[in-house]
Design an enzyme around this catalytic site. Sequence first.
Site, PDB file in Angstrom:
ATOM      1  N   HIS A   1      -4.212  14.936  15.608  1.00 44.54           N
ATOM      2  CA  HIS A   1      -3.144  15.109  14.800  1.00 44.54           C
ATOM      3  C   HIS A   1      -2.563  16.766  14.860  1.00 44.54           C
ATOM      4  O   HIS A   1      -2.429  17.245  13.905  1.00 44.54           O
ATOM      5  CB  HIS A   1      -3.831  14.878  13.151  1.00 44.54           C
ATOM      6  CG  HIS A   1      -3.897  13.687  13.113  1.00 44.54           C
ATOM      7  ND1 HIS A   1      -2.803  12.669  12.779  1.00 44.54           N
ATOM      8  CD2 HIS A   1      -4.938  12.458  13.474  1.00 44.54           C
ATOM      9  CE1 HIS A   1      -3.220  11.268  12.743  1.00 44.54           C
ATOM     10  NE2 HIS A   1      -4.393  11.229  12.901  1.00 44.54           N
TER      11      HIS A   1
ATOM     12  N   GLY B   1      -3.532  -1.968  20.140  1.00 45.47           N
ATOM     13  CA  GLY B   1      -3.444  -1.436  18.909  1.00 45.47           C
ATOM     14  C   GLY B   1      -4.756  -0.588  18.461  1.00 45.47           C
ATOM     15  O   GLY B   1      -5.189  -0.959  17.310  1.00 45.47           O
TER      16      GLY B   1
ATOM     17  N   LEU C   1      -5.724   3.620  21.951  1.00 42.63           N
ATOM     18  CA  LEU C   1      -5.663   4.096  23.157  1.00 42.63           C
ATOM     19  C   LEU C   1      -4.330   4.166  23.703  1.00 42.63           C
ATOM     20  O   LEU C   1      -4.236   4.069  25.010  1.00 42.63           O
ATOM     21  CB  LEU C   1      -6.620   3.312  23.829  1.00 42.63           C
ATOM     22  CG  LEU C   1      -8.082   3.231  23.532  1.00 42.63           C
ATOM     23  CD1 LEU C   1      -8.909   2.145  24.455  1.00 42.63           C
ATOM     24  CD2 LEU C   1      -8.644   4.609  23.598  1.00 42.63           C
ATOM     25  N   SER C   2      -3.284   4.204  22.851  1.00 39.84           N
ATOM     26  CA  SER C   2      -2.059   4.217  23.281  1.00 39.84           C
ATOM     27  C   SER C   2      -1.535   3.072  24.237  1.00 39.84           C
ATOM     28  O   SER C   2      -0.779   3.304  25.059  1.00 39.84           O
ATOM     29  CB  SER C   2      -1.755   5.738  24.025  1.00 39.84           C
ATOM     30  OG  SER C   2      -1.829   6.631  23.239  1.00 39.84           O
ATOM     31  N   SER C   3      -1.802   1.902  23.476  1.00 44.66           N
ATOM     32  CA  SER C   3      -1.204   0.684  24.241  1.00 44.66           C
ATOM     33  C   SER C   3       0.375   0.575  24.320  1.00 44.66           C
ATOM     34  O   SER C   3       0.968   0.335  25.256  1.00 44.66           O
ATOM     35  CB  SER C   3      -1.825  -0.497  24.038  1.00 44.66           C
ATOM     36  OG  SER C   3      -1.694  -0.876  22.650  1.00 44.66           O
TER      37      SER C   3
ATOM     38  N   ASP D   1       1.178  11.252  23.315  1.00 45.22           N
ATOM     39  CA  ASP D   1       0.398  10.012  24.134  1.00 45.22           C
ATOM     40  C   ASP D   1       1.538   9.558  25.353  1.00 45.22           C
ATOM     41  O   ASP D   1       1.075   9.470  26.563  1.00 45.22           O
ATOM     42  CB  ASP D   1       0.695   8.723  23.277  1.00 45.22           C
ATOM     43  CG  ASP D   1      -0.168   8.953  21.909  1.00 45.22           C
ATOM     44  OD1 ASP D   1      -0.978   9.784  21.995  1.00 45.22           O
ATOM     45  OD2 ASP D   1       0.002   8.050  20.978  1.00 45.22           O
TER      46      ASP D   1
HETATM   47  C1  GLA Z   1      -0.994   8.634  17.619  1.00 50.68           C
HETATM   48  C2  GLA Z   1       0.096   9.474  17.792  1.00 50.68           C
HETATM   49  C3  GLA Z   1       0.040  10.930  18.637  1.00 50.68           C
HETATM   50  C4  GLA Z   1      -0.908  11.678  17.978  1.00 50.68           C
HETATM   51  C5  GLA Z   1      -2.265  10.922  17.643  1.00 50.68           C
HETATM   52  C6  GLA Z   1      -3.165  11.687  16.674  1.00 50.68           C
HETATM   53  O1  GLA Z   1      -1.786   8.532  18.687  1.00 50.68           O
HETATM   54  O2  GLA Z   1       0.812   8.561  18.605  1.00 50.68           O
HETATM   55  O3  GLA Z   1       1.198  11.397  18.763  1.00 50.68           O
HETATM   56  O4  GLA Z   1      -0.384  12.278  16.778  1.00 50.68           O
HETATM   57  O5  GLA Z   1      -2.079   9.780  16.734  1.00 50.68           O
HETATM   58  O6  GLA Z   1      -3.640  12.856  17.394  1.00 50.68           O
END
Ligand code: GLA
Length: 384
Positions: free
Chosen positions: A33, A120, A123-125, A170
Amino acid sequence: MLNNLKRTFSELFGQESQRTFFAPGRVNLIGEHIDYNGGLVMPCAVTYGTYLLTAPNKDGVFRFSSVNFEETYETPLQKAYSKTGKEWFNYPLGVIHNFVSDQKDIQGLDLLFYGDLPIGAGLSSSASVEVVMAYALNTIFNAGYTKLDLVKLTKRVENEFIGVNSGIMDQFAVTFGEKNKALKLDCESLEYQAVECDLADNLLAIINTNKPRKLAESKYNERVSECAEALEALQTELDIENLCDIDGDTFQKHKQLIKNPTVQNRAQHVIEENDRVQLAAAALAAHRLSEFGQLMFASHQSLQSLYEVSGIELDTIVSFCKTYSGVTGARMTGAGFGGCAIALVNKDKFEHFSKSISEYYTEKIGYAPSVYSSEIGTGVVELT
Ligand code: GLA
């Protein structure tokens, strides 16, 4: 696996796929964050991600299919698009929208997506899908964007098309990830260093809480506005542009400017977490892994009590890790509210760790987690 995907493509679209692209997911080692507060983060790409097989069609339409989801979608090439429902294809559709808004000359494609990332789960899917789509369009139609342009373009998809006010971490990690390296990224200047990630006898474990994530988007946006509120209060006396422009000591001297105690806690997390990333990067470079691990635990503690984005599931995982002798460090990763934790686990103990944590978690939470070991992989590529 790729052969199966090619076969599926032909069955679906009645023609052979011509090109295949891959974009990974990411874990964030530390710096949570922080990205939307102009500070330092340390993500790395994983080897799981999204595959995209594609071929042009003569009908001037985009046809979206996925091995992971039943819904398909078809839309003609047009001047603008808008989000329809909450389905998965909005992510690639948002990318197309941004290409046509920039007046890039693109044409109809048949598209098959397959992801081996848990969806979801933090892990940035979604960034993985956005980036693979943007990279494919840019490559196929010679659209002329740089990789950094693609990072910014896909972040805009998330912010404007999807409606989540997320930062740039991400999309950046998914695009620029390097094998066995963590990216120490300054989210304000977008300068980064790829830091050798020597984990010695350890591997990087990912523990998925398998908690259904509800309200994650609205709570995420709530944190973003709390940080904006904290910044505004500090700016009444300090000449700063981002919360991460000050360190923990300076914060202590000025924190009384933030009247709301919850908002003050949010700012404290952000500012101290940013300091921790500096320390963590130095520890990693000097092979002081146990110090790195302690910083991971401290990060989790702060996300739990000051930032309040953890939860019983993630806390259960991290508290187990604290008492398990083969773990050097652990924390939640990504936005939180469920999703995944990461841990540095001794290689020889991984199997035992995996079994023990699964039992412990299942007994406390009522359902099982998923435990993976992950390698640090590279960013988006065309597979040839
Ligand atoms: C998600 C958001 C990122 C980042 C993280 C927390 O993954 O997409 O931009 O803010 O939360 O670090």
